[in-house]
Design a protein around this motif. Structure first.
Motif, short mmCIF file in Angstrom:
data_model
loop_
_atom_site.label_atom_id
_atom_site.label_comp_id
_atom_site.label_asym_id
_atom_site.label_seq_id
_atom_site.Cartn_x
_atom_site.Cartn_y
_atom_site.Cartn_z
N ARG A 1 -13.31 -2.56 17.49
CA ARG A 1 -13.88 -3.48 16.50
C ARG A 1 -13.48 -2.92 15.14
N LEU B 1 -19.03 -5.90 4.52
CA LEU B 1 -18.01 -5.65 5.54
C LEU B 1 -17.78 -6.89 6.37
N HIS C 1 -13.25 -2.93 11.05
CA HIS C 1 -14.07 -3.28 9.90
C HIS C 1 -13.22 -3.17 8.64
N ALA D 1 -15.96 -7.79 10.19
CA ALA D 1 -15.56 -7.10 11.41
C ALA D 1 -14.96 -8.09 12.39
N GLN E 1 -22.49 -4.87 7.00
CA GLN E 1 -22.00 -6.18 7.42
C GLN E 1 -23.04 -7.25 7.14
N LEU F 1 -22.91 0.62 9.44
CA LEU F 1 -21.95 -0.48 9.51
C LEU F 1 -22.66 -1.82 9.67
#
Length: 107
Positions: free
Chosen positions: A67, A49, A69, A51, A44, A40
């Motif tokens: 959190r 992504l 995403h 978040a 990101q 992740l």
């Protein structure tokens, strides 16, 4: 592309509009947290992504804030393309139940 990255992207593409949080993604992918969270983070950092923390009172909810995403528009396009390329490289299932390279004769 690694198998964990492919699993995470597949989970997001199953419902691209749905926000996903860690436990949800661990359940969908079968990945442990020590594998999932670095994936992740890399996605990101690559801009695939976005978040954000949910706004919830942990004591009222009885759990910590999550959190969430989501795939960015760039991430959505890139994920679809990357998984399509991966599928094109994968061996195809033969009628006998084994695998054969794409385009191989089925004898």
């Amino acid at each position: 592309m690694t198998i964990p990255v492919a699993k995470v992207l597949s989970a997001f593409l199953a419902d691209p509009e749905a926000p996903r949080y860690g436990l949800d993604l661990m359940t969908l992918t079968g990945l442990p947290s020590g594998t999932l969270y670095p994936v992740l983070h890399r996605l990101q950092a690559a801009g695939w992504l976005a978040a954000e923390w949910e706004e919830v009172d942990p004591s009222a909810a009885g759990r910590p804030a999550r959190r969430y995403h989501r795939l960015t528009p760039e991430g959505l396009r890139a994920a679809r393309q990357a998984l399509a390329e991966l599928r094109a490289l994968a061996p195809q299932r033969s009628p006998r139940g084994g695998t054969e390279p794409t385009g191989a004769p089925a004898w």
